[in-house]
Design a protein around this motif. Sequence first.
Motif, short mmCIF file in Angstrom:
data_model
loop_
_atom_site.label_atom_id
_atom_site.label_comp_id
_atom_site.label_asym_id
_atom_site.label_seq_id
_atom_site.Cartn_x
_atom_site.Cartn_y
_atom_site.Cartn_z
N THR A 1 -2.12 1.75 -5.12
CA THR A 1 -3.18 1.52 -6.10
C THR A 1 -2.79 0.43 -7.09
N ASP A 2 -1.52 0.39 -7.47
CA ASP A 2 -1.02 -0.62 -8.40
C ASP A 2 0.50 -0.68 -8.25
N LEU A 3 1.15 -1.53 -9.04
CA LEU A 3 2.60 -1.68 -8.91
C LEU A 3 3.38 -0.41 -9.25
N PRO A 4 3.02 0.35 -10.29
CA PRO A 4 3.74 1.61 -10.52
C PRO A 4 3.59 2.59 -9.35
N ASP A 5 2.41 2.60 -8.73
CA ASP A 5 2.22 3.46 -7.55
C ASP A 5 3.10 2.98 -6.41
N PHE A 6 3.18 1.65 -6.22
CA PHE A 6 4.06 1.12 -5.17
C PHE A 6 5.51 1.50 -5.45
N GLU A 7 5.94 1.40 -6.72
CA GLU A 7 7.32 1.76 -7.06
C GLU A 7 7.59 3.22 -6.70
N ARG A 8 6.62 4.10 -6.95
CA ARG A 8 6.77 5.51 -6.60
C ARG A 8 6.91 5.68 -5.09
N ILE A 9 6.09 4.99 -4.33
CA ILE A 9 6.15 5.05 -2.86
C ILE A 9 7.50 4.54 -2.38
N LEU A 10 7.95 3.43 -2.96
CA LEU A 10 9.23 2.85 -2.56
C LEU A 10 10.38 3.80 -2.85
N ARG A 11 10.43 4.33 -4.07
CA ARG A 11 11.55 5.20 -4.47
C ARG A 11 11.55 6.55 -3.75
N ARG A 12 10.37 7.17 -3.68
CA ARG A 12 10.31 8.55 -3.17
C ARG A 12 10.12 8.65 -1.66
N ARG A 13 9.55 7.61 -1.06
CA ARG A 13 9.24 7.72 0.36
C ARG A 13 10.01 6.74 1.23
N ILE A 14 9.98 5.46 0.88
CA ILE A 14 10.61 4.43 1.72
C ILE A 14 12.13 4.51 1.65
N MET A 15 12.68 4.54 0.43
CA MET A 15 14.14 4.51 0.27
C MET A 15 14.81 5.80 0.75
N THR A 16 14.04 6.85 0.95
CA THR A 16 14.62 8.11 1.44
C THR A 16 14.51 8.24 2.96
N LEU A 17 13.97 7.23 3.62
CA LEU A 17 13.87 7.27 5.08
C LEU A 17 15.26 7.22 5.71
N PRO A 18 15.42 7.82 6.89
CA PRO A 18 16.74 7.81 7.53
C PRO A 18 17.20 6.40 7.89
N GLY A 19 18.41 6.06 7.43
CA GLY A 19 19.03 4.80 7.83
C GLY A 19 18.66 3.57 7.04
N VAL A 20 17.81 3.69 6.01
CA VAL A 20 17.39 2.51 5.27
C VAL A 20 18.57 1.89 4.55
N GLY A 21 18.74 0.58 4.74
CA GLY A 21 19.79 -0.17 4.06
C GLY A 21 19.16 -1.13 3.08
N ASN A 22 19.09 -2.40 3.45
CA ASN A 22 18.50 -3.42 2.58
C ASN A 22 16.98 -3.43 2.72
N VAL A 23 16.31 -3.66 1.58
CA VAL A 23 14.85 -3.74 1.55
C VAL A 23 14.46 -4.98 0.76
N GLU A 24 13.53 -5.76 1.31
CA GLU A 24 12.99 -6.91 0.61
C GLU A 24 11.49 -6.73 0.51
N ALA A 25 10.92 -6.92 -0.68
CA ALA A 25 9.49 -6.75 -0.89
C ALA A 25 8.83 -8.09 -1.17
N ASN A 26 7.67 -8.30 -0.56
CA ASN A 26 6.84 -9.47 -0.82
C ASN A 26 5.44 -8.95 -1.15
N VAL A 27 4.99 -9.19 -2.37
CA VAL A 27 3.66 -8.74 -2.80
C VAL A 27 2.63 -9.75 -2.31
N LEU A 28 1.59 -9.25 -1.67
CA LEU A 28 0.51 -10.10 -1.18
C LEU A 28 -0.34 -10.57 -2.35
N LEU A 29 -0.49 -11.89 -2.49
CA LEU A 29 -1.32 -12.45 -3.54
C LEU A 29 -2.74 -12.69 -3.07
N SER A 30 -2.88 -13.22 -1.86
CA SER A 30 -4.21 -13.44 -1.29
C SER A 30 -4.07 -13.45 0.22
#
Length: 151
Positions: A114-143
């Motif tokens: 929905t917004d950047l704070p929502d994305f941060e929540r998804i990243l911290r609570r869901r993505i970073m807790t996935l099995p085996g996740v090491g490095n993550v790079e984010a690119n925000v879509l502008l258009s």
Amino acid sequence: MIELDDIDRALITALCEDATQSAGALGRAFGLSQPAAWRRIKRLRDAGVFEPRRVDLDLEQLGFGVTVYLGIKLATKGRVSLEDFERAVAAIPEVQTVQHVLGLYDYRLRVVATDLPDFERILRRRIMTLPGVGNVEANVLLSEERLSGPL
């Protein structure tokens, strides 16, 4: 691989422009009867030329104002199977696509929020807790511009 003639290519082009066109209308446009146009479309669908039908949603209208592309490098491929990672990431509804890629990262994810704070929540609570996740790079879509028409 299916062999395509000029009429098949024209049908594909017309359906890419407007997938709601009837076989009758397409037949009239290309000098075919409605049954002949329907048989050609069915043959193309049965051969897998067309993806299953779906509706393209306007994510902004639905409240998803942020799209982020994530590059994910697994920490240790030996300890976690690719299938375990793929199964876990597929269970996250905000992840719209999962691509196993060759290059700097092992996976490319398309994530909506929905917004950047929502994305941060998804990243911290869901993505970073996935099995085996090491490095993550984010690119925000502008258009985003859609390319119209078939290949």
